[in-house]
Scaffold this motif. Sequence first.
Motif, PDB file in Angstrom:
ATOM      1  N   GLY A 143       0.783  -1.221   0.000  1.00  0.00           N
ATOM      2  CA  GLY A 143       0.000   0.000   0.000  1.00  0.00           C
ATOM      3  C   GLY A 143       0.816   1.272   0.000  1.00  0.00           C
ATOM      4  N   SER A 144       2.140   1.153  -0.121  1.00  0.00           N
ATOM      5  CA  SER A 144       2.987   2.356  -0.083  1.00  0.00           C
ATOM      6  C   SER A 144       3.073   3.050  -1.433  1.00  0.00           C
ATOM      7  CB  SER A 144       4.396   1.996   0.417  1.00  0.00           C
ATOM      8  OG  SER A 144       5.004   1.042  -0.450  1.00  0.00           O
ATOM      9  N   GLY A 145       2.586   2.384  -2.505  1.00  0.00           N
ATOM     10  CA  GLY A 145       2.595   3.020  -3.817  1.00  0.00           C
ATOM     11  C   GLY A 145       3.602   2.445  -4.794  1.00  0.00           C
ATOM     12  N   LYS A 146       4.238   1.332  -4.436  1.00  0.00           N
ATOM     13  CA  LYS A 146       5.296   0.768  -5.282  1.00  0.00           C
ATOM     14  C   LYS A 146       4.759   0.347  -6.654  1.00  0.00           C
ATOM     15  CE  LYS A 146       6.455  -2.624  -2.546  1.00  0.00           C
ATOM     16  NZ  LYS A 146       5.297  -2.488  -1.638  1.00  0.00           N
ATOM     17  N   SER A 147       3.706  -0.443  -6.658  1.00  0.00           N
ATOM     18  CA  SER A 147       3.139  -0.904  -7.929  1.00  0.00           C
ATOM     19  C   SER A 147       2.540   0.255  -8.714  1.00  0.00           C
ATOM     20  CB  SER A 147       2.081  -1.983  -7.684  1.00  0.00           C
ATOM     21  OG  SER A 147       2.674  -3.151  -7.136  1.00  0.00           O
ATOM     22  N   SER A 148       2.001   1.239  -8.018  1.00  0.00           N
ATOM     23  CA  SER A 148       1.444   2.414  -8.694  1.00  0.00           C
ATOM     24  C   SER A 148       2.543   3.212  -9.380  1.00  0.00           C
ATOM     25  CB  SER A 148       0.695   3.298  -7.700  1.00  0.00           C
ATOM     26  OG  SER A 148      -0.445   2.611  -7.197  1.00  0.00           O
TER      27      SER A 148
ATOM     28  N   ARG B  51      10.485  -1.787 -26.606  1.00  0.00           N
ATOM     29  CA  ARG B  51      11.492  -1.086 -25.794  1.00  0.00           C
ATOM     30  C   ARG B  51      11.219  -1.150 -24.302  1.00  0.00           C
ATOM     31  NH1 ARG B  51      12.699   4.759 -27.366  1.00  0.00           N
ATOM     32  NH2 ARG B  51      10.455   5.086 -27.133  1.00  0.00           N
ATOM     33  N   VAL B  52       9.975  -1.478 -23.931  1.00  0.00           N
ATOM     34  CA  VAL B  52       9.576  -1.530 -22.515  1.00  0.00           C
ATOM     35  C   VAL B  52       8.953  -2.897 -22.252  1.00  0.00           C
ATOM     36  CG1 VAL B  52       8.115  -0.510 -20.736  1.00  0.00           C
ATOM     37  CG2 VAL B  52       9.137   0.956 -22.498  1.00  0.00           C
ATOM     38  N   SER B  53       9.423  -3.583 -21.206  1.00  0.00           N
ATOM     39  CA  SER B  53       8.868  -4.890 -20.860  1.00  0.00           C
ATOM     40  C   SER B  53       8.500  -4.927 -19.389  1.00  0.00           C
ATOM     41  CB  SER B  53       9.879  -6.004 -21.155  1.00  0.00           C
ATOM     42  OG  SER B  53      10.031  -6.200 -22.544  1.00  0.00           O
ATOM     43  N   LEU B  54       7.540  -5.802 -19.072  1.00  0.00           N
ATOM     44  CA  LEU B  54       7.091  -5.950 -17.688  1.00  0.00           C
ATOM     45  C   LEU B  54       7.104  -7.413 -17.281  1.00  0.00           C
ATOM     46  CD1 LEU B  54       4.893  -3.587 -19.054  1.00  0.00           C
ATOM     47  CD2 LEU B  54       4.644  -3.305 -16.600  1.00  0.00           C
ATOM     48  N   VAL B  55       7.461  -7.659 -16.025  1.00  0.00           N
ATOM     49  CA  VAL B  55       7.363  -8.981 -15.402  1.00  0.00           C
ATOM     50  C   VAL B  55       6.511  -8.798 -14.152  1.00  0.00           C
ATOM     51  CG1 VAL B  55       8.598 -10.922 -14.374  1.00  0.00           C
ATOM     52  CG2 VAL B  55       9.677  -9.601 -16.203  1.00  0.00           C
ATOM     53  N   PHE B  56       5.488  -9.637 -13.999  1.00  0.00           N
ATOM     54  CA  PHE B  56       4.571  -9.508 -12.873  1.00  0.00           C
ATOM     55  C   PHE B  56       4.741 -10.678 -11.898  1.00  0.00           C
ATOM     56  CE2 PHE B  56       2.511  -7.324 -16.426  1.00  0.00           C
ATOM     57  CZ  PHE B  56       2.222  -6.093 -15.850  1.00  0.00           C
ATOM     58  N   GLN B  57       4.148 -10.521 -10.716  1.00  0.00           N
ATOM     59  CA  GLN B  57       4.159 -11.594  -9.725  1.00  0.00           C
ATOM     60  C   GLN B  57       3.428 -12.823 -10.263  1.00  0.00           C
ATOM     61  OE1 GLN B  57       2.894 -10.351  -5.833  1.00  0.00           O
ATOM     62  NE2 GLN B  57       2.503 -12.407  -5.114  1.00  0.00           N
TER      63      GLN B  57
ATOM     64  N   GLY C 177       6.456 -23.563 -10.899  1.00  0.00           N
ATOM     65  CA  GLY C 177       6.276 -22.123 -10.737  1.00  0.00           C
ATOM     66  C   GLY C 177       7.524 -21.351 -11.116  1.00  0.00           C
ATOM     67  N   GLY C 178       8.684 -21.840 -10.692  1.00  0.00           N
ATOM     68  CA  GLY C 178       9.935 -21.170 -11.030  1.00  0.00           C
ATOM     69  C   GLY C 178      10.199 -21.168 -12.523  1.00  0.00           C
ATOM     70  N   GLU C 179       9.878 -22.290 -13.174  1.00  0.00           N
ATOM     71  CA  GLU C 179      10.070 -22.361 -14.627  1.00  0.00           C
ATOM     72  C   GLU C 179       9.124 -21.414 -15.356  1.00  0.00           C
ATOM     73  OE1 GLU C 179      11.668 -26.942 -15.239  1.00  0.00           O
ATOM     74  OE2 GLU C 179       9.518 -26.571 -15.011  1.00  0.00           O
ATOM     75  N   ARG C 180       7.886 -21.322 -14.878  1.00  0.00           N
ATOM     76  CA  ARG C 180       6.933 -20.412 -15.507  1.00  0.00           C
ATOM     77  C   ARG C 180       7.398 -18.960 -15.385  1.00  0.00           C
ATOM     78  NH1 ARG C 180       1.418 -22.394 -12.868  1.00  0.00           N
ATOM     79  NH2 ARG C 180       2.812 -23.694 -11.647  1.00  0.00           N
TER      80      ARG C 180
ATOM     81  N   THR D  74       9.356 -12.363  -7.739  1.00  0.00           N
ATOM     82  CA  THR D  74       9.587 -13.615  -7.016  1.00  0.00           C
ATOM     83  C   THR D  74       8.523 -13.853  -5.949  1.00  0.00           C
ATOM     84  OG1 THR D  74      11.044 -12.546  -5.389  1.00  0.00           O
ATOM     85  CG2 THR D  74      12.084 -13.384  -7.387  1.00  0.00           C
ATOM     86  N   GLY D  75       7.470 -13.042  -5.951  1.00  0.00           N
ATOM     87  CA  GLY D  75       6.475 -13.077  -4.878  1.00  0.00           C
ATOM     88  C   GLY D  75       5.723 -14.381  -4.756  1.00  0.00           C
ATOM     89  N   ASN D  76       5.568 -15.120  -5.858  1.00  0.00           N
ATOM     90  CA  ASN D  76       4.821 -16.388  -5.835  1.00  0.00           C
ATOM     91  C   ASN D  76       5.727 -17.608  -5.772  1.00  0.00           C
ATOM     92  OD1 ASN D  76       2.256 -15.346  -5.835  1.00  0.00           O
ATOM     93  ND2 ASN D  76       1.997 -15.412  -8.045  1.00  0.00           N
ATOM     94  N   LEU D  77       7.023 -17.388  -5.526  1.00  0.00           N
ATOM     95  CA  LEU D  77       7.979 -18.489  -5.603  1.00  0.00           C
ATOM     96  C   LEU D  77       8.591 -18.793  -4.243  1.00  0.00           C
ATOM     97  CD1 LEU D  77       9.873 -17.336  -8.831  1.00  0.00           C
ATOM     98  CD2 LEU D  77       7.889 -18.856  -8.678  1.00  0.00           C
ATOM     99  N   ASP D  78       9.046 -20.048  -4.075  1.00  0.00           N
ATOM    100  CA  ASP D  78       9.788 -20.388  -2.862  1.00  0.00           C
ATOM    101  C   ASP D  78      11.158 -19.721  -2.920  1.00  0.00           C
ATOM    102  OD1 ASP D  78      11.751 -22.156  -4.192  1.00  0.00           O
ATOM    103  OD2 ASP D  78      10.063 -23.520  -4.447  1.00  0.00           O
ATOM    104  N   ARG D  79      11.873 -19.760  -1.813  1.00  0.00           N
ATOM    105  CA  ARG D  79      13.134 -19.026  -1.694  1.00  0.00           C
ATOM    106  C   ARG D  79      14.148 -19.433  -2.771  1.00  0.00           C
ATOM    107  NH1 ARG D  79      15.021 -14.428   0.242  1.00  0.00           N
ATOM    108  NH2 ARG D  79      13.647 -14.682   2.023  1.00  0.00           N
ATOM    109  N   ALA D  80      14.306 -20.730  -2.989  1.00  0.00           N
ATOM    110  CA  ALA D  80      15.316 -21.198  -3.958  1.00  0.00           C
ATOM    111  C   ALA D  80      14.939 -20.778  -5.380  1.00  0.00           C
ATOM    112  CB  ALA D  80      15.466 -22.717  -3.867  1.00  0.00           C
ATOM    113  N   SER D  81      13.668 -20.981  -5.753  1.00  0.00           N
ATOM    114  CA  SER D  81      13.228 -20.615  -7.102  1.00  0.00           C
ATOM    115  C   SER D  81      13.293 -19.111  -7.294  1.00  0.00           C
ATOM    116  CB  SER D  81      11.801 -21.110  -7.354  1.00  0.00           C
ATOM    117  OG  SER D  81      11.722 -22.514  -7.308  1.00  0.00           O
TER     118      SER D  81
END
Length: 222
Positions: free
Chosen positions: A44-49, A87-93, A145-148, A170-177
């Motif tokens: 809620g701090s505005g990071k994604s915004s 020129r612009v790419s996005l990666v999401f959780q 999940g890590g491969e995806r 990396t929000g949906n992944l375990d620590r190693a992945s």
Amino acid sequence: MDAALTLDDVYLTLPAASGPVEILKGVTFRAMPGESVAVIGPSGSGKSSLIAVATGIERATKGEVTLLGESLTGKSEDGLARVRRGRVSLVFQSFHLLGTMTAFDNVRAPLEIAGLSNADALAKSGLEAVGLGARMDHFPGQLSGGERQRVAVARALASNPAIVFADEPTGNLDRASGSMVADMLFAIARERNATLVVVTHDLEIAKRADRIVEMSDGRIVA
């Protein structure tokens, strides 16, 4: 050297049932070509915004956003698409892969949409760069999940974009992945001299960036 991304005194106010809500409150932010910047802060701090405004997904209520040398103020949706294309790419959780398409086709499709004639070769090399050369014909349901998420990273970087935005990659992944995906994301971006802006809750991921910016209550505080 001109910045790859500049936000100057940017505000974002969005409507809500209880009345307008101020999401960003005078944010000034810069990312230079080839630089990696981690944006941290509580939910809620505005990071994604910040990412949404920086890419034109949300339009700033006030202030100026300049992306790859072009002001986003007043641009039409077509104009914003032209700024971003290739020129612009996005990666999401969430991986946002199409389940009916193979890993190869998930990476190739946006390259074709961007009009790149060598989409097949770029998709192949992109998947090889994230260690999935042998899994190109697999569907998302056949991947971990890590491969995806590695497919999502390949898709984001295959076009050799100038700037990559990653929102909790990396929000949906375990620590190693998560650590493996972060290694690849930072390494490939650095190798290709792409600017990388990463929103993360994970301080270990943030420490890999050249610089850390902290947000709180819609403002940059450190």
